[in-house]
Design an enzyme around this catalytic site. Structure first.
Site, mmCIF file in Angstrom:
data_model
loop_
_atom_site.group_PDB
_atom_site.id
_atom_site.type_symbol
_atom_site.label_atom_id
_atom_site.label_comp_id
_atom_site.label_asym_id
_atom_site.label_seq_id
_atom_site.Cartn_x
_atom_site.Cartn_y
_atom_site.Cartn_z
ATOM 1 N N HIS A 1 44.176 36.776 45.115
ATOM 2 C CA HIS A 1 43.188 36.665 44.047
ATOM 3 C C HIS A 1 41.937 36.012 44.607
ATOM 4 C CE1 HIS A 1 41.374 35.660 40.163
ATOM 5 N NE2 HIS A 1 42.125 36.636 39.694
ATOM 6 N N GLU B 1 48.790 41.076 37.891
ATOM 7 C CA GLU B 1 49.130 42.495 37.870
ATOM 8 C C GLU B 1 50.588 42.781 38.211
ATOM 9 O OE1 GLU B 1 47.088 43.653 36.226
ATOM 10 O OE2 GLU B 1 45.248 44.346 37.152
#
Ligand code: ACO
Length: 416
Positions: A294, A353
Site C-alpha cells: 500500500h 483488496e
C-alpha cells in the site's frame, strides 16, 4: 539542437521523489484520516472497526456529506429520497444493452453508465442533488448490467421494471442491489436477500466508502476543482479506480486463491506447499502479489481485518464455503513471509483488496463485479470530497519539472 539529432529518451524514472506525489499534502479534509504507520482509519472521527459493521450505508453517506450521523427522521428522509431517484434513465439502459451485447467489462459498463446519469442531472445545479442521484442510480445500473449479460430473459425484461423498483420501497443500498441482482421476481423464489448477506455487503460498502486522498478521490477533486460537475467527477474517478494498482486488484487476488486451490488439488499437494511454489514463481517473474502492499500503510490495512470478520460472520451464519476462508488465511501468511524476504525494507502487508476478494466471492458476486462494487461504496466518498473541494473553490494545478529537449527547430516532414 535539431529534431533529427539522436537523443536518448529522458529517463522518467530518475525523477524527483514526488513523481507519485508521495507525502505531498494536496488538500485538507474532514472526511477520513489514514494513519499508515499505526494502521488506523477513521471516517469523520469514527474508527472504521466500529462504524463499518454497525452503520447502514446511508448513515455513512450522510455522515460524509454532512459531517453528522443522521437522526431517525433524517435517515428516513434520505432513504426515501434515494428510493425516489432509483430509476434507470432510458439512455443508461440503452448503453447497458449495447455494452452487454459487446461483452464490455462491468467496470467499463459502469463508468459509461455513470456518464449517462447527466440526462437525470441536466439542469440540476446543486451538486448535493447530483450526488444523491448518482448514489441511487449506479447500483441499479450495475445490477441491470449483470442481469443483461447473464441473459435473464430478453434485454427488455432483464431491466428492472417500474414495479420491481417500486417494490424495493426505501430499501438500503445492499438490500436493493442484491434483490435486483438476484433477478426479476419471476426468475427466482422471491426470497429477500439473507439479512447476514445484506449486513456483510453493507459492511463492505462502509469499509471502502472513503480513504483519504487516494488516486480516484484525487481524480474526483481535480475534476470538480475546474468547475466541472459531479457526474464528470464520478465518471473520471471510476476510470482511475479501474486500474489494477488501485481498485482492480481483488479480481486477480481471487484468481490467485482459486488457482492455488485448483493447483494443489491437481498436483495432490497440500495447499500451503503449493501456495509457496505459486507465489514464489510470481515474484520471480517480477509480478506483484495482488492484495498486498500500500502507498500509505506500512502495517496491515485495518480494513483487511474488518472484511475478514465480515466474511467470518457471513460464512458462519450461512454455512458457506469456509474452506476458502481457511485457504485465504494460509495464503496471506505465506505471501507476507515471501514479501518480507523479497522486499525486506519495504514493509509490504495485506491491503483491503485481499479480503474484499474473499468476501465478495462468498456473497456470490463474480470477480469482475468486485471493482464496480468498490465504486458503488466509494461514490459516497468521491462525492463528499467533491463537495469539500467545491467549498475551497480553488483550481488544482500542480507543476512539472521539464526534462525534455530544448531549442529544437521545425523541419518539414520530407526533410526529417
Ligand atoms: N508484490 C510484490 N512486490 C511489491 C508489491 C506487491 N504486492 N507491492 C510493492 N512491491 C514492490 C514493488 O515492486 C517495488 O519494488 P522496486 O522498488 O524493486 O521497484 C517496491 O515494492 C515499492 O513499490 P511501489 O510500487 O513503489 O510502491 P507504491 O507505494 O507505489 O505501491 C501499490 C503501492 C501500488 C498498492 C503496490 O503495493 C501494489 O502494486 N500492490 C499490488 C496491487 C494491489 O494490491 N493494489 C490495491 C491497493 S489498495 C487500494 O488501492 C484500494
Amino acid at each position: 539542437m535539431s529534431d533529427t539529432a539522436t537523443v536518448s529518451a529522458p529517463d522518467l524514472r530518475s525523477r524527483p521523489s514526488s513523481n507519485g506525489l508521495e507525502g505531498v499534502i494536496a488538500a485538507s479534509t474532514r472526511l477520513s484520516r489514514v494513519d499508515g504507520a499505526a494502521g488506523r482509519l477513521t471516517l469523520a472521527g469514527f474508527a472504521i472497526e466500529e462504524l463499518a459493521p454497525k452503520a447502514s450505508f446511508e448513515e455513512v453517506a450522510h455522515l460524509l456529506w454532512t459531517d453528522r450521523l443522521p437522526n431517525t427522521a433524517e435517515l428516513h428522509d434520505l432513504r426515501a429520497d434515494l428510493a425516489r431517484r432509483r430509476r434507470l434513465p432510458a439512455a443508461t439502459l440503452d448503453w447497458l444493452q449495447h455494452a452487454a451485447a459487446a461483452e464490455v467489462a462491468p467496470m467499463d459498463a459502469l463508468r459509461t453508465a455513470a456518464a449517462t446519469v447527466c440526462v437525470e442531472t441536466a439542469g440540476v445545479s446543486d451538486p448535493r442533488e447530483q450526488a444523491r442521484t448518482l448514489l441511487a442510480v449506479l447500483p441499479v445500473a450495475l445490477a441491470t448490467y449483470e442481469r443483461l449479460r447473464r441473459g435473464d430473459g430478453t434485454a427488455k425484461n432483464a431491466a428492472p421494471s417500474e414495479e420491481e423498483l417500486e417494490a424495493l420501497g426505501d430499501a438500503d443500498l445492499a438490500t436493493g442491489f442484491l434483490t435486483l441482482l438476484d433477478g426479476p421476481p419471476s426468475a427466482k423464489s422471491a426470497q429477500p436477500p439473507h439479512p447476514e448477506r445484506v449486513r456483510a455487503l453493507t459492511t463492505y460498502l462502509n469499509t471502502v466508502a472513503d480513504h483519504g486522498l487516494n488516486a480516484s478521490t484525487f481524480t474526483a477533486r481535480v475534476i470538480v476543482a475546474t468547475g466541472s460537475d459531479m457526474v464528470s467527477a464520478v465518471t473520471g474517478a471510476i476510470g482511475a479506480l479501474k486500474g489494477p494498482l488501485h481498485g482492480g486488484a481483488p479480481g486477480p487476488a481471487l484468481d490467485d486463491l482459486l488457482a492455488i486451490a485448483a493447483g494443489a488439488n491437481a498436483s495432490n499437494s497440500d495447499t500451503a506447499t503449493y501456495a509457496e511454489t505459486y507465489l514464489r514463481a510470481k515474484l520471480a517473474r517480477g509480478e506483484r502479489l495482488m492484495g498486498f502492499g500500500h502507498r500509505v500503510y506500512r502495517v496491515r490495512d485495518p480494513r483487511a481485518e474488518v472484511l475478514n470478520e465480515a466474511a467470518e460472520a457471513w460464512l458462519g451464519s450461512a454455512g458457506g464455503d469456509r474452506e476458502l476462508l481457511r485457504l485465504a488465511r494460509e495464503v496471506e501468511s505465506t505471501a507476507l513471509r515471501l514479501l518480507s524476504e523479497h522486499k525486506p525494507d519495504r514493509k509490504l502487508h495485506t491491503n483491503v483488496e485481499f479480503y474484499t476478494a474473499l468476501l465478495l466471492h462468498s456473497l456470490g458476486l463474480p470477480s469482475d463485479l468486485f471493482a464496480p462494487m468498490f465504486a458503488l461504496g466509494r461514490t459516497a466518498g468521491w462525492t463528499a470530497h467533491a463537495l469539500e473541494q467545491l467549498e475551497y473553490g480553488r483550481l488544482i494545478r500542480p507543476s512539472a519539472t521539464y526534462i525534455g529537449d530544448e531549442g529544437r527547430s521545425w523541419q518539414p516532414a520530407a526533410a526529417r
